[in-house]
Design a protein around this motif. Sequence first.
Motif, PDB file in Angstrom:
ATOM      1  N   SER A 103      -6.786   2.738  -1.212  1.00 40.74           N
ATOM      2  CA  SER A 103      -6.577   3.339   0.043  1.00 40.74           C
ATOM      3  C   SER A 103      -5.995   4.961  -0.531  1.00 40.74           C
ATOM      4  CB  SER A 103      -5.521   2.721   0.798  1.00 40.74           C
ATOM      5  OG  SER A 103      -4.074   2.957   0.271  1.00 40.74           O
ATOM      6  N   PHE A 104      -6.025   5.767   0.621  1.00 46.06           N
ATOM      7  CA  PHE A 104      -5.478   7.182   0.142  1.00 46.06           C
ATOM      8  C   PHE A 104      -4.132   7.312  -0.377  1.00 46.06           C
ATOM      9  CE2 PHE A 104      -3.294  10.959   1.706  1.00 46.06           C
ATOM     10  CZ  PHE A 104      -4.058  11.937   1.039  1.00 46.06           C
ATOM     11  N   LYS A 117      -3.692  23.074   3.447  1.00 40.15           N
ATOM     12  CA  LYS A 117      -4.604  23.352   4.553  1.00 40.15           C
ATOM     13  C   LYS A 117      -5.997  22.539   4.355  1.00 40.15           C
ATOM     14  CE  LYS A 117      -3.681  27.658   6.637  1.00 40.15           C
ATOM     15  NZ  LYS A 117      -3.907  28.986   6.673  1.00 40.15           N
ATOM     16  N   ARG A 118      -6.343  22.443   3.063  1.00 35.97           N
ATOM     17  CA  ARG A 118      -7.707  21.947   2.955  1.00 35.97           C
ATOM     18  C   ARG A 118      -7.704  20.589   3.232  1.00 35.97           C
ATOM     19  NH1 ARG A 118     -11.330  22.832  -2.339  1.00 35.97           N
ATOM     20  NH2 ARG A 118     -13.263  22.316  -1.571  1.00 35.97           N
ATOM     21  N   LEU A 119      -6.556  19.648   3.050  1.00 30.83           N
ATOM     22  CA  LEU A 119      -6.206  18.622   3.530  1.00 30.83           C
ATOM     23  C   LEU A 119      -6.169  18.405   5.065  1.00 30.83           C
ATOM     24  CD1 LEU A 119      -5.590  15.873   2.165  1.00 30.83           C
ATOM     25  CD2 LEU A 119      -3.167  16.108   2.968  1.00 30.83           C
ATOM     26  N   LYS A 120      -5.977  19.322   5.700  1.00 31.85           N
ATOM     27  CA  LYS A 120      -6.101  19.309   7.294  1.00 31.85           C
ATOM     28  C   LYS A 120      -7.379  19.096   7.757  1.00 31.85           C
ATOM     29  CE  LYS A 120      -4.043  21.055  11.497  1.00 31.85           C
ATOM     30  NZ  LYS A 120      -3.598  22.038  12.110  1.00 31.85           N
ATOM     31  N   ALA A 121      -8.295  19.857   6.995  1.00 33.89           N
ATOM     32  CA  ALA A 121      -9.706  19.772   7.309  1.00 33.89           C
ATOM     33  C   ALA A 121     -10.417  18.485   6.903  1.00 33.89           C
ATOM     34  CB  ALA A 121     -10.518  20.779   6.668  1.00 33.89           C
ATOM     35  N   THR A 122      -9.480  17.345   6.552  1.00 37.55           N
ATOM     36  CA  THR A 122     -10.128  15.933   6.059  1.00 37.55           C
ATOM     37  C   THR A 122      -9.607  15.330   7.131  1.00 37.55           C
ATOM     38  OG1 THR A 122      -8.181  15.331   4.829  1.00 37.55           O
ATOM     39  CG2 THR A 122      -9.874  16.535   3.765  1.00 37.55           C
ATOM     40  N   PRO A 123      -9.942  13.898   7.105  1.00 36.52           N
ATOM     41  CA  PRO A 123      -9.554  13.139   8.156  1.00 36.52           C
ATOM     42  C   PRO A 123      -8.067  12.669   8.081  1.00 36.52           C
ATOM     43  CG  PRO A 123     -11.491  12.157   7.468  1.00 36.52           C
ATOM     44  CD  PRO A 123     -11.334  13.454   6.468  1.00 36.52           C
ATOM     45  N   ILE A 124      -7.677  13.150   6.786  1.00 36.00           N
ATOM     46  CA  ILE A 124      -6.235  12.705   6.694  1.00 36.00           C
ATOM     47  C   ILE A 124      -5.192  13.310   7.203  1.00 36.00           C
ATOM     48  CG2 ILE A 124      -4.190  12.619   4.836  1.00 36.00           C
ATOM     49  CD1 ILE A 124      -6.743  10.409   4.522  1.00 36.00           C
ATOM     50  N   THR A 125      -4.423  12.724   8.161  1.00 37.28           N
ATOM     51  CA  THR A 125      -3.334  13.406   8.961  1.00 37.28           C
ATOM     52  C   THR A 125      -2.234  13.589   8.394  1.00 37.28           C
ATOM     53  OG1 THR A 125      -2.301  11.206   9.609  1.00 37.28           O
ATOM     54  CG2 THR A 125      -4.231  12.126  11.163  1.00 37.28           C
ATOM     55  N   ARG A 130       0.284  10.695   7.321  1.00 32.54           N
ATOM     56  CA  ARG A 130      -0.148   9.957   6.246  1.00 32.54           C
ATOM     57  C   ARG A 130       0.007  10.806   4.871  1.00 32.54           C
ATOM     58  NH1 ARG A 130      -6.200   8.082   7.241  1.00 32.54           N
ATOM     59  NH2 ARG A 130      -5.975   6.689   5.290  1.00 32.54           N
ATOM     60  N   PHE A 131      -0.336  11.901   4.864  1.00 26.62           N
ATOM     61  CA  PHE A 131       0.093  12.844   3.683  1.00 26.62           C
ATOM     62  C   PHE A 131       1.502  12.471   3.200  1.00 26.62           C
ATOM     63  CE2 PHE A 131       1.813  16.559   2.129  1.00 26.62           C
ATOM     64  CZ  PHE A 131       1.346  16.983   0.788  1.00 26.62           C
TER      65      PHE A 131
END
Lengths: 308, 404
Positions: free
Chosen positions: B2-3, B242-250, B253-254
């Motif tokens: 999982s992530f 910022k890049r992570l925010k453009a993925t499905p990961i909230t 969760r991060f």
Amino acid sequence: MIEVQELRKTFGDLTAVNGVSFTAKPGEIFGLLGPNGAGKTTTISCISGLVTPTAGHVRVAGHDVVRDGQASRKAIGVVPQEIALYDDISATENLSYWGGAQGMRNPILAARIREVLELTGLQDRASEPVKRFSGGMKRRLNFACGIIHSPKLLLLDEPTVGVDPQSRVRLLELVRHQADQGTCVLYTTHYMEEAETLCDRLAIIDHGKMIASGTLTELRALLAEQDLLRLTGHFPTEAIDSLRRGAEVEILQADADLLLLSVTGASSKLPSLFAALAADGAEVRGTTLTQPSLESLFIKLTGKALRE
Amino acid sequence: MSFFWTAVLKDLQRLRRDPFSLIGWVATPILFAVLLNTVFSGGQAKPQGRLLIDDEDATFLSGLLASAFSREPLSEMIIVEKVKRAEGRRRMDRGDASALLIIPAGFQAAYLRNEAFRLPLLTNPSQRILPQMIQETLEMATEAGFYLQQIAGDQLRSFASSTRPDEQTIAKLSVEGSRVGESIRRYVDPPLIQLENKVAPVENKPNFTAMFFPSMLYMSMMFVANALGLDIWKEQMYGTLKRLKATPITLPRFLIARIFYVAAVALIVSTGGIAAMYAMGGLSARLVPLAIGWTTLFTVCFHMLMALVSVHASSIRGASVLANILIFPLAFIGGCFFPFEAMPAWMVRIGKLTPNGMAITQFRSILDGSATLASLAPSAAILLAMGIVVTPVLLRRMNNRFLA
């Protein structure tokens, strides 16, 4: 694939994007062309979910980016303007992380990492920390992280800024390759040449507004093969009025020290034009003649050069 | 995978590539502990000096005077050496001794006749304490001699006048001595203060390493928590947040993945520290898991606090300064620089209310075996509550500060 309708984004009193609308389909490279601060990055940010639009709608692969953000973001790959990588770990480890963030799992992820490394020509340096990479290599890895999950929509925000010519050519090839694979590419740039060679369709943005859009041919047609003539010197009001009365030239901008004219077959008309101006007391000190291009279209539409 | 695990693995890989940052967080307090240990426990040796005595009188009394310096506790610090005057002077000139006492010929005779007499004492000016002690001992001896002279002067003089006292004289002197003793008995016997001499039970002297080690371990964990809290700023600087925010990961969760990572690092560091304590015999094996778990819980919760502090700064440098402004007073007052035993009571009362002070108090109770799950529960609840309360504020701040 992507539908943007009347997109608007304000930050306090500043309206960064004002009523932008366009659509793009799979396999198409759609260019957003405009100077720095035109609203290109804000448009991309609204589409990718980084910022919430103030008004309007954006749908990606059928999902509304606000109401169904999670699903739409799965369909999107983002290659940000600034390199966004962990430079203390390797290319493989970066790709593994960004693939994981997109929900990919091994062994599919591992296979895709190998594929993407090969595509970007980084397979030989895959296990090295990114901080040892050259600027061009980092750009390619930045791109690789954006396509690791084979997105349906790829957002590229000025990916070639500060890149050496060789790496730029390589990156543009990679973008074209993605489009050929059926990915819809939204590409922002302020480089005219890039837009002309790469994009299937274009939208020109300035001050947050879309001022023209269409294929390259359609946009060129707006100029009607007219040359752009830029004259500097001293231009009294009588001279400008006299030009206005004539039917041969279209005045785009007229100041006491600058004249911006749209002229059909300008090179043959220059002697008579100079003579008419001189007769009305004008003094021409500098002349720039621009053939029809996106640059001249932009100047015609906005009254300023793209890089100003 | 999982992530969560992907993200934890990514951060552990980053740490593996740059292990010196981790070593730095841990090494500073340990170095501090080692220095303290060296300073405090290395001081077993007592100062030792040398007294040179030139006994030119060579009588019973001069020998008695010389032997005053050979009694405990002075004998532990002063080595008495008999020399001739010339040699003594030479050695003093070389700075070879603390003092030179010359007992000239005629000392005993002059004393018994109650005549003034000079006892030259040369002291070494480059030393301060030992010559002073020798001088004071000599003054006490001469004073004692003076009073003895006042009390039993006649007897002493008669003793001095006879070259070889016969049996009758000795008996007479004994009777006289007894009478003198009787005359002063009412002043000295019974003594006004009854002294009871008790030998204190031998305690295990506190080992400074054992005393300071928990403090140092918790200081290390505070540094670790702080450094990991600052990592959010690094994510921001890398552009990866910022890049992570453009993925499905909230973002939650991060953050959960970050907490997993912090817990993993805390587990590694605390295991190392507590294993060292176990090796030094400061902890029984059955308490090791509880000690590690407790330390890890503290580190994770304290990390949340430090992360919240850091995201309120305007830059990573500002965040570092802000964190240090908070962390050093907390470490100081919360028993991480010095154990509570070495602090004033009022400071201890305040210190035990700090997150680290509360945690370290409970950690010590784990070490001494008095902790139970029930006794740890209130503190654990407070630490967890701190972490839970901080989380939504941290998320909102991260969102507004870095991702808006």
